[in-house]
Structure formats: structure tokens, C-alpha cells
Write a protein that holds these residues in place. Structure first.
Motif, PDB file in Angstrom:
ATOM      1  N   SER A 109      87.451 -76.595  22.258  1.00 59.04           N
ATOM      2  CA  SER A 109      87.650 -76.676  20.824  1.00 59.04           C
ATOM      3  C   SER A 109      87.985 -78.115  20.451  1.00 59.04           C
ATOM      4  CB  SER A 109      88.755 -75.708  20.393  1.00 59.04           C
ATOM      5  OG  SER A 109      88.837 -75.616  18.984  1.00 59.04           O
ATOM      6  N   GLU A 129      88.454 -69.745  18.472  1.00 59.26           N
ATOM      7  CA  GLU A 129      89.800 -69.662  19.039  1.00 59.26           C
ATOM      8  C   GLU A 129      90.417 -68.295  18.746  1.00 59.26           C
ATOM      9  OE1 GLU A 129      92.347 -72.792  17.820  1.00 59.26           O
ATOM     10  OE2 GLU A 129      91.119 -74.397  18.679  1.00 59.26           O
ATOM     11  N   ARG A 133      91.780 -65.442  21.500  1.00 55.62           N
ATOM     12  CA  ARG A 133      93.201 -65.066  21.446  1.00 55.62           C
ATOM     13  C   ARG A 133      93.372 -63.555  21.275  1.00 55.62           C
ATOM     14  NH1 ARG A 133      93.978 -69.666  17.808  1.00 55.62           N
ATOM     15  NH2 ARG A 133      95.240 -71.293  18.772  1.00 55.62           N
ATOM     16  N   ILE A 141      92.694 -72.614  25.485  1.00 54.08           N
ATOM     17  CA  ILE A 141      91.928 -73.376  24.502  1.00 54.08           C
ATOM     18  C   ILE A 141      92.161 -74.849  24.781  1.00 54.08           C
ATOM     19  CG2 ILE A 141      91.735 -73.980  22.060  1.00 54.08           C
ATOM     20  CD1 ILE A 141      92.548 -71.019  21.474  1.00 54.08           C
ATOM     21  N   ARG A 143      91.406 -78.378  23.446  1.00 53.88           N
ATOM     22  CA  ARG A 143      90.949 -79.150  22.294  1.00 53.88           C
ATOM     23  C   ARG A 143      90.776 -80.609  22.719  1.00 53.88           C
ATOM     24  NH1 ARG A 143      95.016 -77.055  17.457  1.00 53.88           N
ATOM     25  NH2 ARG A 143      94.041 -75.008  17.099  1.00 53.88           N
ATOM     26  N   VAL A 200      97.272 -73.511  24.083  1.00 57.85           N
ATOM     27  CA  VAL A 200      96.369 -74.540  23.573  1.00 57.85           C
ATOM     28  C   VAL A 200      96.826 -75.881  24.124  1.00 57.85           C
ATOM     29  CG1 VAL A 200      95.498 -75.708  21.518  1.00 57.85           C
ATOM     30  CG2 VAL A 200      95.948 -73.240  21.454  1.00 57.85           C
TER      31      VAL A 200
END
Length: 296
Positions: A109, A129, A133, A141, A143, A200
Motif C-alpha cells: 500500500s 487495506e 483487515r 500492510i 506502505r 501497518v
């Protein structure tokens, strides 16, 4: 078996060899259109030509897999789109994976992903995302910023053909880039490290303004000049190009978003938590790419 969706893309091509070297069995899912489908890569790699727009292809891709890496993206592909790949394709794949009993998904992401994000790409990433989840699977995730190697390639092409390096907007706004090497290392770490489950992580390599990237390319090449595209023209193009070139419109929209300074993010805390993961900056990428003008 680990499925790498988008395994022929820039990031996927970096992840797969690392997994194979670690003794993993890997399945690559790709369309084979935007990037050539690879030749046989050895007994540890299975090649599957499939489309994220197909429920059947997604079910076939995840069958027998324990983990999935979603590294596909439609942003930089002219015959596709983030809505088709980064949103709908990611959701379709996540649902198929959950139904097949996949235990863990690593979803690529971007910082700023949100349902009300300022550009469509960030809104699509937010939907992906949310899908992982809520899937019932373990998830990570990752990023990342704009891929440094990809940005250099985009800026180098006009230098070779026209002697110009394009800089959109002022060129002074900070942008956090992530090198392919660093992103691939984080993905592999996420697959084996429980500390990265159900969280994340935002991972950057270096924050630079566009004019510094352009100047580094010019210094390396030994010729050429910067071609500036005014911010007002970039914003106009992001709207005016939509009817005839959605690809050009979204690239211009992303450039306008970067001009706002929102493409820079803080990656120090993640780096401090995982100090053994490599840091590959602009000069290292340029040095590793070989002769001036080549970023292969």
C-alpha cells in the motif's frame, strides 16, 4: 506455497528470488501483458497466467497457498487502472484467499491511503487495506513511497531521447521514495517475522525533492538540462486529460499531490525497529545501475 501476485512487476521480480533463496516454493500470478511472462524459473517457481478481474483465476491462484503477497498495481499501466487492480482486484483476491484457507496476506500500500484520500489511488489502496483487515486472515500492510528505481526510469527516458529531465511543479516539495531492494526485504521479513503480523508498517528509503533527483541524473549522465512543468499546468492536465488519457490524468494528479508535500512521510520509527533491513538511497541505486543512461 507462497503466491506473489504481480510477480513479473518491478517489486515482484525482486521478491521472488529472495523467497526462492530462502527455500520457499513460490507461485507467480501475472497477466503477462504489461511485463513479459518469465521463462521457466526452476522447480521452486510455478508460473500462472491469470487476471485479477476473474474470480476463477483468483481461486486458482490461491489454491494450496499458505501466504500471499499482493504486489500488483494498475497505477503505471496504460491499459489498466488502480480501480481495477489496486481496489477491485485486491478485494477479489483477498476474498478468494480467505475462502481457500490462506493464513497470511502481505498487502502493498502507500502512506496516505484513506477512504477520503486526495487522489483515487490512495482511496483504492484504502479499500484493499480494509479488505485484508476484515478477511479473518493474518495480514501485514506494507506502505511504501514511490519506487525510486521506477521514478528514475521515468525521468531518464526523456533525457536519453530529448536531453531533458522533466520536473513537475516547483521540484522543491519533499517526496519519500522506497527502493525496490528495501521494499522487497520488508516483504520477505513480513512473511517470516511474527512482529509484523496484523499491523501497518510504513517504509521509506530516502526523502528528496524532485530537483535533487533530476540534478543527480544530469550529473551522472554528464549532459542535459531540467525541463520544468509549471504546477498550474500539472493541475490542469490532471483534469483535462481524463477524457482521452486516464493514465496521463492520474500521473498528473499524483504529481500535483506530490507538489503539496503530502508524499513525504516519517519512516524513522520503523527503521529503528528493524535496523537490519537495508537502506538503499539515490546514489546507491545510481551506482548499481551501471553505465550512465542505463537503469536496468
Amino acid at each position: 506455497m507462497i503466491l506473489v501476485v504481480g510477480g513479473t512487476g518491478r517489486l515482484g521480480r525482486a521478491v521472488v528470488p529472495l523467497l526462492v533463496a530462502a527455500g520457499q516454493q513460490v507461485r507467480i500470478m501475472a497477466r503477462g501483458k504489461s511485463q513479459p511472462f518469465p521463462q521457466k524459473m526452476g522447480d521452486a517457481v510455478e508460473l500462472l497466467r491469470g487476471d485479477l478481474g476473474s474470480d476463477a483465476d483468483c481461486r486458482q491462484a490461491v489454491a494450496g497457498c499458505s501466504e500471499v503477497v499482493f504486489a500488483a498495481s494498475g497505477f503505471g499501466i496504460k491499459d489498466s487502472s488502480p480501480r481495477a487492480v489496486d481496489r477491485d482486484g485486491a478485494i477479489r483476491l483477498a476474498r478468494a484467499a480467505a475462502a481457500a484457507g490462506v493464513r497470511h496476506v502481505v498487502m502493498m500500500s502507500m502512506p496516505g491511503a484513506a477512504a477520503d484520500g486526495p487522489i483515487d489511488f490512495l482511496r483504492c489502496k484504502a479499500a484493499a487495506e480494509d479488505a485484508v483487515r476484515s478477511s479473518g486472515m493474518d495480514w501485514t500492510i506494507v506502505r511504501i513511497g514511490a519506487l525510486l528505481e521506477q521514478r528514475l526510469e521515468i525521468m531518464t527516458a526523456p533525457l536519453e531521447s530529448k536531453g531533458k529531465v522533466p520536473v513537475f511543479g516547483s521540484g522543491s516539495a519533499p517526496v519519500t521514495y522506497t527502493s525496490v531492494r528495501d521494499a522487497a526485504a520488508v516483504v520477505v521479513r513480513a512473511l517470516r517475522d511474527p512482529a509484523l503480523r496484523n499491523r501497518v508498517i510504513e517504509w521509506g528509503s530516502q526523502t528528496l525533492p524532485a530537483h535533487e533527483v533530476a540534478e543527480a541524473l544530469l550529473a551522472r549522465a554528464g549532459h542535459g538540462s531540467i525541463q520544468r512543468v509549471p504546477a498550474a499546468a500539472v493541475r490542469l492536465l490532471s483534469v483535462a486529460a481524463r477524457p482521452f488519457s486516464p493514465f496521463l490524468a492520474r500521473v498528473a494528479g499524483a504529481a500535483a499531490w506530490e507538489e503539496s508535500g503530502a508524499a513525504a512521510f516519517e519512516f524513522g520509527p520503523a527503521r529503528a525497529e528493524f535496523p537490519d533491513i537495508p537502506v538503499t538511497g539515490l546514489q546507491q541505486v545510481l551506482e548499481a545501475s551501471g553505465a550512465p543512461g542505463s537503469l536496468a
